[in-house]
Design an enzyme around this catalytic site. Structure first.
Site, PDB file in Angstrom:
ATOM      1  N   ASP A   1     -17.079   7.419  -1.199  1.00  0.00           N
ATOM      2  CA  ASP A   1     -15.828   7.309  -0.439  1.00  0.00           C
ATOM      3  C   ASP A   1     -15.554   8.687   0.160  1.00  0.00           C
ATOM      4  OD1 ASP A   1     -13.351   6.432   0.512  1.00  0.00           O
ATOM      5  OD2 ASP A   1     -12.356   6.513  -1.434  1.00  0.00           O
TER       6      ASP A   1
ATOM      7  N   CYS B   1     -16.182   1.806   1.105  1.00  0.00           N
ATOM      8  CA  CYS B   1     -14.996   0.987   1.409  1.00  0.00           C
ATOM      9  C   CYS B   1     -14.534   1.128   2.855  1.00  0.00           C
ATOM     10  CB  CYS B   1     -13.860   1.338   0.440  1.00  0.00           C
ATOM     11  SG  CYS B   1     -13.254   3.030   0.601  1.00  0.00           S
TER      12      CYS B   1
ATOM     13  N   ARG C   1     -13.429  -8.429   2.025  1.00  0.00           N
ATOM     14  CA  ARG C   1     -12.004  -8.206   1.750  1.00  0.00           C
ATOM     15  C   ARG C   1     -11.214  -9.474   2.083  1.00  0.00           C
ATOM     16  NH1 ARG C   1      -9.852  -3.039   1.795  1.00  0.00           N
ATOM     17  NH2 ARG C   1      -7.976  -4.100   1.078  1.00  0.00           N
TER      18      ARG C   1
ATOM     19  N   HIS D   1      -7.456   0.914  -6.215  1.00  0.00           N
ATOM     20  CA  HIS D   1      -7.682   0.090  -5.007  1.00  0.00           C
ATOM     21  C   HIS D   1      -8.368  -1.205  -5.459  1.00  0.00           C
ATOM     22  CE1 HIS D   1      -7.863  -0.985  -0.948  1.00  0.00           C
ATOM     23  NE2 HIS D   1      -8.707  -0.106  -0.451  1.00  0.00           N
TER      24      HIS D   1
ATOM     25  N   GLN E   1     -10.135  -3.834  -2.986  1.00  0.00           N
ATOM     26  CA  GLN E   1     -11.396  -3.328  -2.420  1.00  0.00           C
ATOM     27  C   GLN E   1     -12.542  -3.523  -3.402  1.00  0.00           C
ATOM     28  OE1 GLN E   1     -12.061  -1.724   0.740  1.00  0.00           O
ATOM     29  NE2 GLN E   1     -14.082  -2.295  -0.018  1.00  0.00           N
TER      30      GLN E   1
ATOM     31  N   ARG F   1       0.872  -1.185   0.000  1.00  0.00           N
ATOM     32  CA  ARG F   1       0.000   0.000   0.000  1.00  0.00           C
ATOM     33  C   ARG F   1       0.896   1.217   0.000  1.00  0.00           C
ATOM     34  NH1 ARG F   1      -5.155   1.588   3.633  1.00  0.00           N
ATOM     35  NH2 ARG F   1      -6.022   0.241   2.016  1.00  0.00           N
TER      36      ARG F   1
HETATM   37  N1  NVA Z   1      -9.804   6.829  -1.210  1.00  0.00           N
HETATM   38  C1  NVA Z   1      -9.420   6.433   0.107  1.00  0.00           C
HETATM   39  C2  NVA Z   1      -9.654   4.966   0.313  1.00  0.00           C
HETATM   40  C3  NVA Z   1      -9.308   4.452   1.679  1.00  0.00           C
HETATM   41  C4  NVA Z   1      -9.525   2.983   1.831  1.00  0.00           C
HETATM   42  C5  NVA Z   1      -7.947   6.753   0.324  1.00  0.00           C
HETATM   43  O1  NVA Z   1      -7.156   6.561  -0.610  1.00  0.00           O
HETATM   44  O2  NVA Z   1      -7.587   7.218   1.390  1.00  0.00           O
HETATM   45  N1   CP Z   2     -11.011   0.055   2.832  1.00  0.00           N
HETATM   46  C1   CP Z   2      -9.729  -0.029   3.194  1.00  0.00           C
HETATM   47  O1   CP Z   2      -8.817  -0.266   2.363  1.00  0.00           O
HETATM   48  O2   CP Z   2      -9.519   0.153   4.512  1.00  0.00           O
HETATM   49  P1   CP Z   2      -8.141   0.351   5.258  1.00  0.00           P
HETATM   50  O3   CP Z   2      -7.599   1.693   4.823  1.00  0.00           O
HETATM   51  O4   CP Z   2      -8.482   0.299   6.704  1.00  0.00           O
HETATM   52  O5   CP Z   2      -7.206  -0.746   4.855  1.00  0.00           O
END
Ligand code: NVA
Ligand code: CP
Length: 304
Positions: A222, A262, A290, A131, A134, A104
């Site tokens: 989101d 998500c 997930r 993502h 997800q 990530r």
């Molecule tokens: N769009 C959000 C998703 C978090 C799971 C981010 O990138 O922070």
């Molecule tokens: N939805 C998701 O990816 O959650 P986290 O940021 O907690 O991993």
């Protein structure tokens, strides 16, 4: 003997339509307990995080354990990557120790470089662009509600043209469902990803959330400020005025419409408390999925 080329999951189109359906079917079997055993016994997944996580970290780690393997949490604060060791070196070193990498991070290019230089499967656990894990869980949740054939399902995205929106476009491209996106000017999804999806399915774009939600079976959103955009939060809150998914937006959908997010969610911003906690919300099934879908992805990439 020909050597089997290792596979990665850095974006949804890395898998063919058939492979995506096989993965989703396997995830459903895993969830129902039909697939058991320890198929990843003796295998290790390295999990690199340069951003925070609850779901991704815990579901990958628990999933790996359930499959008989082991997961290593590697915060960029602790490994040399965070002090500037190149991705391509990290990729080659980790490939000598472990059997797969989940990452990530910010730049999609970093994930692609890891996949290019690593000799083991690489899984994208979120970048600024995408993502994919997800969205696989989200699609699994849709199938649980509306059946396994996605062709008649309409999905509405209300909000930022961010990593989630881009991965929805990739899923629509491969799986053929109609996608209706509402975003304010200046918050468009990635143009190339949008055009590719348009080449294979119906994609409606609008700046009117109600128009996007009209006749949709799935309404999803989101946060308005993603990780790394914290300083833009106030400006974004102004830009997204009128974009909260509330009961009126949900009522624009079909009678069977469900709400997905998500998580983490900001109640009172992108979603109302009523919708988040209401009978149409499937957000915790979605979060659970997930685990199942990532186990299926790891099996496809790392077993055998
Ligand atoms: N769009 C959000 C998703 C978090 C799971 C981010 O990138 O922070
Ligand atoms: N939805 C998701 O990816 O959650 P986290 O940021 O907690 O991993």
């Amino acid at each position: 003997m020909t050597e089997r080329r290792k596979r990665d999951f850095v974006s949804i189109p890395d898998f063919s339509t058939e492979e995506l359906y096989e993965t989703l079917d396997l995830a459903a079997d895993l969830k129902s307990g039909r697939e058991a055993g320890r198929p990843l016994a003796g295998k290790t997944l390295a999990m690199i995080f340069t951003k925070s996580s609850t779901r991704t970290r815990v579901s990958f780690e628990a999933g790996m354990f359930q499959l008989g393997g082991h997961a290593l949490f590697l915060s960029s604060r602790d490994i040399q990557l965070g002090r500037g060791e190149p991705i391509r070196d990290t990729a080659r070193v980790l490939s000598r120790y472990v059997d797969g990498i989940m990452i990530r991070t910010f730049a999609q290019e970093d994930v692609e470089q890891l996949a290019q230089f690593g000799s083991i499967p690489v899984i994208n656990g979120l970048t600024d662009l995408l993502h994919p894990c997800q969205i696989m869980a989200d699609v699994m949740t849709i199938r649980e509600n509306f059946g396994s054939d996605l062709s008649g399902v309409k999905v509405a995205w209300i909000g930022d043209g961010n990593n989630m929106a881009n991965s929805w476009l990739n899923a629509a491209h491969r799986l053929g469902f109609e996608l209706r996106l509402a975003f304010p000017e200046g918050f468009e999804p990635d143009e190339e990803i949008l055009q590719r999806a348009r080449s294979s399915t119906t994609v409606v774009t609008t700046s009117d959330p109600r128009e996007a939600a009209l006749g949709a079976d799935v309404i999803t959103t989101d946060v308005w400020a993603s990780m790394g955009q914290e300083e833009e939060a106030d400006a974004r809150a102004r830009a997204f005025t009128g974009y909260m998914v509330d009961d009126a937006i949900m009522d624009a959908g079909t009678e069977r419409a469900i709400f997905l997010h998500c998580l983490p969610a900001h109640r009172g911003e992108e979603v109302s408390e009523e919708v988040f906690e209401g009978s149409r919300s499937r957000v915790f099934d979605q979060a659970e999925n997930r685990l199942h879908v990532q186990k299926a992805i790891m099996l496809r990439l790392m077993a055998g």
